[in-house]
Design a protein around this motif. Structure first.
Motif, short mmCIF file in Angstrom:
data_model
loop_
_atom_site.label_atom_id
_atom_site.label_comp_id
_atom_site.label_asym_id
_atom_site.label_seq_id
_atom_site.Cartn_x
_atom_site.Cartn_y
_atom_site.Cartn_z
N MET A 264 44.29 98.50 -28.00
CA MET A 264 43.48 99.58 -28.56
C MET A 264 42.11 99.04 -28.99
SD MET A 264 46.04 101.91 -30.91
CE MET A 264 46.69 100.54 -31.87
N GLU A 265 41.19 99.99 -29.13
CA GLU A 265 39.88 99.73 -29.72
C GLU A 265 39.57 100.87 -30.68
OE1 GLU A 265 37.65 97.63 -25.87
OE2 GLU A 265 37.06 99.63 -26.56
N PHE A 266 38.84 100.54 -31.73
CA PHE A 266 38.42 101.59 -32.66
C PHE A 266 37.10 101.19 -33.33
CE2 PHE A 266 38.39 103.40 -37.02
CZ PHE A 266 38.26 104.74 -36.67
N GLY A 267 36.17 102.14 -33.38
CA GLY A 267 34.91 101.88 -34.05
C GLY A 267 33.82 102.81 -33.57
N PRO A 268 32.60 102.59 -34.04
CA PRO A 268 31.47 103.41 -33.59
C PRO A 268 30.97 102.96 -32.24
CG PRO A 268 30.72 101.78 -35.15
CD PRO A 268 32.20 101.61 -35.06
N ASP A 269 30.32 103.86 -31.54
CA ASP A 269 29.75 103.57 -30.23
C ASP A 269 28.33 103.02 -30.41
OD1 ASP A 269 28.64 103.59 -27.68
OD2 ASP A 269 29.70 105.41 -27.09
N HIS A 270 28.14 101.72 -30.12
CA HIS A 270 26.84 101.10 -30.31
C HIS A 270 25.77 101.65 -29.37
CE1 HIS A 270 29.14 98.31 -32.75
NE2 HIS A 270 28.02 97.76 -33.16
N VAL A 271 26.20 102.17 -28.24
CA VAL A 271 25.23 102.77 -27.31
C VAL A 271 24.61 104.02 -27.95
CG1 VAL A 271 24.92 103.87 -25.07
CG2 VAL A 271 26.39 101.85 -25.28
N LYS A 272 25.44 104.82 -28.60
CA LYS A 272 24.92 106.00 -29.29
C LYS A 272 24.01 105.61 -30.45
CE LYS A 272 28.43 109.41 -28.07
NZ LYS A 272 29.11 108.67 -27.01
N LEU A 273 24.34 104.52 -31.12
CA LEU A 273 23.47 104.04 -32.19
C LEU A 273 22.12 103.60 -31.62
CD1 LEU A 273 25.90 101.87 -34.38
CD2 LEU A 273 25.20 104.24 -34.74
N ALA A 274 22.15 102.90 -30.49
CA ALA A 274 20.90 102.42 -29.88
C ALA A 274 20.00 103.58 -29.48
CB ALA A 274 21.21 101.54 -28.67
N ARG A 275 20.60 104.70 -29.09
CA ARG A 275 19.80 105.86 -28.69
C ARG A 275 18.99 106.42 -29.86
NH1 ARG A 275 19.98 108.19 -23.96
NH2 ARG A 275 19.10 110.08 -24.89
N LEU A 276 19.39 106.08 -31.09
CA LEU A 276 18.68 106.57 -32.26
C LEU A 276 17.61 105.59 -32.76
CD1 LEU A 276 21.86 107.91 -34.03
CD2 LEU A 276 20.04 109.32 -33.08
N ALA A 277 17.62 104.37 -32.20
CA ALA A 277 16.70 103.35 -32.69
C ALA A 277 15.25 103.67 -32.36
CB ALA A 277 17.08 101.99 -32.10
N GLY A 278 15.02 104.38 -31.26
CA GLY A 278 13.65 104.71 -30.87
C GLY A 278 12.90 105.49 -31.93
N ALA A 279 13.62 106.35 -32.66
CA ALA A 279 12.98 107.14 -33.71
C ALA A 279 12.46 106.24 -34.82
CB ALA A 279 13.96 108.16 -34.27
N TYR A 280 13.22 105.19 -35.16
CA TYR A 280 12.77 104.24 -36.17
C TYR A 280 11.53 103.48 -35.68
CZ TYR A 280 16.91 104.86 -39.10
OH TYR A 280 17.87 105.38 -39.93
N ILE A 281 11.58 103.05 -34.42
CA ILE A 281 10.45 102.30 -33.87
C ILE A 281 9.19 103.17 -33.86
CG2 ILE A 281 9.56 101.19 -31.77
CD1 ILE A 281 12.49 100.41 -31.18
N ASP A 282 9.36 104.43 -33.51
CA ASP A 282 8.23 105.35 -33.52
C ASP A 282 7.65 105.51 -34.92
OD1 ASP A 282 6.51 107.63 -32.60
OD2 ASP A 282 7.86 108.76 -33.90
N LYS A 283 8.51 105.71 -35.92
CA LYS A 283 8.03 105.85 -37.29
C LYS A 283 7.27 104.61 -37.75
CE LYS A 283 9.57 109.93 -38.61
NZ LYS A 283 8.67 110.99 -39.09
N ILE A 284 7.83 103.44 -37.45
CA ILE A 284 7.18 102.19 -37.84
C ILE A 284 5.87 102.01 -37.10
CG2 ILE A 284 7.41 99.67 -37.67
CD1 ILE A 284 10.43 100.13 -38.31
N GLY A 285 5.85 102.33 -35.81
CA GLY A 285 4.63 102.24 -35.02
C GLY A 285 3.51 103.11 -35.55
N ASN A 286 3.91 104.20 -36.21
CA ASN A 286 2.92 105.12 -36.76
C ASN A 286 2.66 104.90 -38.25
OD1 ASN A 286 1.93 107.27 -34.73
ND2 ASN A 286 4.12 107.07 -34.28
N GLY A 287 3.06 103.72 -38.74
CA GLY A 287 2.67 103.33 -40.08
C GLY A 287 3.72 103.39 -41.16
N ALA A 288 4.91 103.88 -40.87
CA ALA A 288 5.95 103.94 -41.90
C ALA A 288 6.45 102.53 -42.21
CB ALA A 288 7.11 104.81 -41.44
N LYS A 289 6.88 102.32 -43.45
CA LYS A 289 7.43 101.03 -43.86
C LYS A 289 8.95 101.05 -43.76
CE LYS A 289 3.68 100.04 -47.13
NZ LYS A 289 3.11 98.98 -46.27
#
Length: 330
Positions: A264-289
């Motif tokens: 068995m395996e159990f846990g969160p899907d890291h691929v789905k997490l990675a799909r959300l990382a772009g929003a953080y990069i965008d915020k940081i690229g536009n000046g957010a800390k």
């Protein structure tokens, strides 16, 4: 089904706010650094996590080569290289560093207090001292985290449900990582309530595995919980080969064992997490800390059951557990 959709909690910041007003910064080429532990090269065509990040940035309006470049550095399964690779990314003056594990995140933190770090799947960041809090991380690390300690306790429950007469379980864990210590403690707390005795199998380097495997075999445990945290790239295949050869029912972290024959395996899907990382990069690229961007956690997880392995082990998985599984391998 356990995995219906990925919900986020960030103490007030939802996914909608994270993705609002996404656009590349005007007149600037964003330099993104990626600090990797195992995969030798950045390959979106064959590596789902890599592909997910590129798709995420594209959804934010970023075009590779026009709006951002990527500096990829991999330790290639040798964690001792992480500090020097992190320092190299800092010398290259990247605008943000992406990490995909606790070791990479800590190496990046040691290399810089100024460059923002977007961690994908870091375990228990508040309890381990990576961040001051989820709502306001307070340092230079933000991103997607996992409450790995609580997830580990669920793995005991699933193993017991699959094997009702289970009375003794071994737990293989990396004692170098504080997050792993927390995960083991949760297993140790949950097991007695289920009538299960826990055997701690600690490893601190890849050289410890032969001794660890011998201890598991001698213990005659009825099952194994493999907490993720390998030191080198071939550790997981070694674990899978061992449990298959010795016919030990084993539950792994999601994506880390079923393909190799784990039960068995159990846990969160890291691929789905990675799909959300772009929003953080965008915020940081536009000046957010990073200090002001809340860390998000998944609140739903995926269970995978390998019926082929169950049959080989002579285990009849209860129908109730199969109905809860998100994926069944036959």
């Amino acid at each position: 089904m356990l995995m219906r959709r990925l919900l986020l909690i960030a103490l007030g910041l939802g996914a909608v706010l994270l993705t609002a007003n996404a656009a590349p910064p005007t007149g600037k080429m964003l330099r993104v650094g990626w600090l990797e532990g195992f995969r030798e090269k950045f390959d979106p065509d064959s590596v789902p996590v890599h592909r997910a990040l590129m798709e995420s940035l594209r959804e934010q309006g970023y075009v590779f080569g026009r709006d951002f470049t990527l500096e990829y550095r991999s330790a290639r399964g040798n964690p001792e290289r992480l500090p020097e690779l992190a320092a190299e990314l800092v010398r290259l003056q990247v605008d943000v560093i992406i990490t995909t594990g606790d070791g990479q995140t800590r190496a990046a933190m040691a290399a810089t207090k100024n460059v923002p770090i977007v961690a994908i799947g870091v375990a228990d960041p508040v309890a381990t001292g990576i961040a001051a809090g989820l709502a306001r991380p307070g340092g230079n690390v933000t991103g997607l985290a996992i409450n790995a300690a609580e997830i580990s306790a669920k793995r005991v429950e699933f193993l017991k449900e699959a094997i009702p007469n289970l009375s003794r379980v071994a737990v293989l864990w990396n004692s170098n990582l504080k997050a792993m210590q927390l995960q083991y403690q949760q297993v140790e707390t949950a097991a007695p309530r289920l009538g299960v005795t826990v055997l701690s199998i600690r490893v601190s380097s890849s050289d410890d595995f032969d001794k660890a495997f011998a201890a598991i075999s001698e213990s005659r445990s009825g099952g194994l919980i493999a907490l993720f945290g390998p030191m080198r790239g071939n550790d997981l295949p070694r674990i899978a080969e061992f449990v298959n050869r010795n016919k030990i029912p084993t539950i792994f972290e999601l994506g880390q064992g079923v393909r190799g024959g784990g039960l068995m395996e159990f846990g969160p899907d890291h691929v789905k997490l990675a799909r959300l990382a772009g929003a953080y990069i965008d915020k940081i690229g536009n000046g957010a800390k990073a200090a002001d961007l809340p860390i998000a956690e998944p609140t739903t997880f995926e269970l995978v059951v390998n019926l082929k392995t169950a049959k080989a082990l002579g285990i009849k998985i209860p129908q109730a557990l199969l109905l809860r599984a998100d994926r069944v391998i036959e």
